[in-house]
Design an enzyme around this catalytic site. Structure first.
Site, PDB file in Angstrom:
ATOM      1  N   ARG A  23       0.841  -1.197   0.000  1.00 24.71           N
ATOM      2  CA  ARG A  23       0.000   0.000   0.000  1.00 24.71           C
ATOM      3  C   ARG A  23       0.878   1.250   0.000  1.00 24.71           C
ATOM      4  O   ARG A  23       0.620   2.214  -0.704  1.00 24.71           O
ATOM      5  CB  ARG A  23      -0.956   0.013   1.198  1.00 24.71           C
ATOM      6  CG  ARG A  23      -1.772   1.288   1.243  1.00 24.71           C
ATOM      7  CD  ARG A  23      -2.882   1.416   2.283  1.00 24.71           C
ATOM      8  NE  ARG A  23      -2.946   0.410   3.297  1.00 24.71           N
ATOM      9  CZ  ARG A  23      -2.306   0.488   4.475  1.00 24.71           C
ATOM     10  NH1 ARG A  23      -1.546   1.520   4.783  1.00 24.71           N
ATOM     11  NH2 ARG A  23      -2.438  -0.477   5.359  1.00 24.71           N
ATOM     12  N   TYR A  43     -15.254  18.146 -14.864  1.00 18.97           N
ATOM     13  CA  TYR A  43     -15.678  16.748 -14.995  1.00 18.97           C
ATOM     14  C   TYR A  43     -16.749  16.432 -13.934  1.00 18.97           C
ATOM     15  O   TYR A  43     -16.596  16.829 -12.774  1.00 18.97           O
ATOM     16  CB  TYR A  43     -14.439  15.855 -14.830  1.00 18.97           C
ATOM     17  CG  TYR A  43     -14.723  14.383 -14.832  1.00 18.97           C
ATOM     18  CD1 TYR A  43     -15.035  13.710 -16.011  1.00 18.97           C
ATOM     19  CD2 TYR A  43     -14.678  13.650 -13.650  1.00 18.97           C
ATOM     20  CE1 TYR A  43     -15.289  12.357 -16.002  1.00 18.97           C
ATOM     21  CE2 TYR A  43     -14.934  12.291 -13.639  1.00 18.97           C
ATOM     22  CZ  TYR A  43     -15.239  11.644 -14.825  1.00 18.97           C
ATOM     23  OH  TYR A  43     -15.505  10.307 -14.818  1.00 18.97           O
ATOM     24  N   ASP A  52      -6.242  19.420 -13.875  1.00 20.04           N
ATOM     25  CA  ASP A  52      -6.613  18.110 -14.416  1.00 20.04           C
ATOM     26  C   ASP A  52      -6.186  18.107 -15.886  1.00 20.04           C
ATOM     27  O   ASP A  52      -6.764  18.806 -16.715  1.00 20.04           O
ATOM     28  CB  ASP A  52      -8.127  17.911 -14.278  1.00 20.04           C
ATOM     29  CG  ASP A  52      -8.570  16.503 -14.705  1.00 20.04           C
ATOM     30  OD1 ASP A  52      -7.903  15.906 -15.565  1.00 20.04           O
ATOM     31  OD2 ASP A  52      -9.601  16.030 -14.189  1.00 20.04           O
ATOM     32  N   LYS A  97      -7.441   7.154 -19.240  1.00 20.09           N
ATOM     33  CA  LYS A  97      -7.703   7.711 -20.566  1.00 20.09           C
ATOM     34  C   LYS A  97      -6.447   7.617 -21.448  1.00 20.09           C
ATOM     35  O   LYS A  97      -5.984   6.533 -21.702  1.00 20.09           O
ATOM     36  CB  LYS A  97      -8.230   9.142 -20.417  1.00 20.09           C
ATOM     37  CG  LYS A  97      -9.280   9.315 -19.282  1.00 20.09           C
ATOM     38  CD  LYS A  97     -10.589   8.612 -19.552  1.00 20.09           C
ATOM     39  CE  LYS A  97     -11.534   8.541 -18.354  1.00 20.09           C
ATOM     40  NZ  LYS A  97     -11.787   9.755 -17.610  1.00 20.09           N
TER      41      LYS A  97
END
Ligand SMILES: *Cc1c(COP(=O)(O)O)cnc(C)c1O
Length: 387
Positions: free
Chosen positions: A49, A101, A173, A198
């Site tokens: 982690r 978004y 972003d 993406k």
């Protein structure tokens, strides 16, 4: 930091670093835990982690591509934005674009309602509105340029200068362009976020995200919080994303070449009314895009003339554009924002954001560009014949 160019960083990061078997391509480390060499001696990696060698390579590549001090790879784009929100406090104000978004809007809005911070959504292309918001001394100014789905563009360097003057951070972003076409940290931003789902992964087969920080101190804080809240990405997805990243620059060039061809076709198609693409000199953000982007990318939106029946016929006639959400993969996609990505917004809110009922967004893939244009043309012809 790296002195190499973007394509070289993307291709070479981690190549021939395997000291055990001298594998050319770095191996995938799935182990969750790592042996302590001795009592009291903490190894570089102890638990996955907090850190994993495969994820570290992707983080190094993305930090170098964005010219940041460090990157934290997360399990999705939203986790990356949520991780960044760990740095703000209840009294802090965030300024965000009114057309950001949808998932980002929902996250900012919902966390603000829980008292995590204050948020104000502003039309950042309206400089008076932006200046009024900046006068309230925000802690973080959030940018998304070009925006989704209308590809609105804001001047990153200009906003960073104004934000710096009042001691605010700027987070960008950069999902729509990728570091191959825009590097916000070089324009003065403090953080860059991607949905690596993406263009960065580029093959529509992993969900992931990243936050890159300009300053080492803020990177260390993000890394600490990434482990604390458990936002970090897993090894397998990191491996896949690094594999996808290797071809980013070559893919972006072809996305852009194919988009330019589609744009030329759409410009003369009589069934198209408005086209939203920063390459058009009539686009309000055209000059800014030319200044701050090294390309126009692979996304464009347009309005189809007609109503719902024309829309349905057009979409069902397309064979090479798949009706689906998401973007940035090798395959071409068509999205109707009103009923898909932005369906959570009311009709009034959609109208206010400028989303017409027949607005369609294309993610132009890497198929042959002549085939893509021919596919659009035959679908428009079907609509023409029906009229
Ligand atoms: C998809 C997307 C996100 C969210 O990323 P996920 O990987 O889906 O969590 C954030 N911003 C933009 C611009 C996006 O397109």
């Amino acid at each position: 930091m790296s002195d190499k160019k973007s394509a070289t960083i993307a291709v070479r990061t981690g190549i021939t670093t395997d000291s055990q078997h001298h594998a050319v391509v770095p191996p995938l480390y799935l182990s969750t835990n790592y042996e302590f060499p001795e009592f009291g001696e903490v190894p570089t990696y102890d638990y996955a982690r907090g850190g994993n060698p495969t994820r570290s390579l992707l983080e190094k590549a993305l930090a170098d591509l964005e010219n940041g001090a460090g990157a934290v790879v997360t399990n999705c784009g939203m986790a990356a934005i949520n991780l960044l929100l760990s740095l703000v406090s209840p009294d802090d104000l965030i300024i965000a674009p009114h057309d950001c978004y949808g998932g980002t809007y929902r996250l900012f809005d919902s966390r603000a309602k829980k008292g995590a911070f204050k948020v104000e959504f502003v039309d950042q292309t309206d400089s008076a509105a932006l200046d009024a918001a900046l006068a309230k001394n925000p802690k973080l100014v959030w940018l998304e340029t070009p925006s989704n789905p209308l590809l609105r563009v804001v001047d990153v360097a200009d906003i960073c200068k104004k934000a710096k003057a009042i001691g605010a951070w700027v987070g960008v972003d950069n999902t729509f362009l990728s570091p191959a076409l825009q590097q916000p940290l070089n324009l003065g931003a403090d953080f860059v976020v991607h949905s690596t789902t993406k263009f960065i992964n580029g093959h529509s087969d992993t969900v992931g995200g990243v936050v890159v920080a300009k300053e080492a101190e803020l990177y260390e804080e993000l890394k600490w919080w990434g482990n604390c809240i458990g936002a970090t990405g897993n090894a397998f997805d990191s491996y896949m994303t690094l594999r996808g990243l290797r071809t980013l620059n070559a893919r972006m060039r072809q996305h852009e070449e194919n988009s330019a061809e589609v744009l030329e076709y759409l410009k003369q198609e009589s069934l198209v009314s408005t086209i939203y693409h920063p390459a058009l000199p009539t686009h309000p953000g055209h000059e800014i895009a030319k200044k701050q982007q090294s390309g126009f990318g692979g996304m464009l939106s347009f309005e189809l003339k007609g109503g719902e029946s024309e829309l349905k016929l057009f979409l069902s006639s397309l064979k090479l554009f798949t009706l689906a959400e998401s973007l940035g993969g090798v395959e071409s996609l068509v999205t109707h924002p009103g009923s898909m990505t932005h369906r959570a917004m009311s009709d009034e809110a959609q109208a206010e954001a400028g989303l017409a009922a027949t607005l369609l967004r294309l993610s132009i893939g890497l198929e042959d560009k002549a085939d893509l244009v021919a596919d659009l043309k035959q679908a428009f012809d079907k609509v023409r014949e029906s009229q």
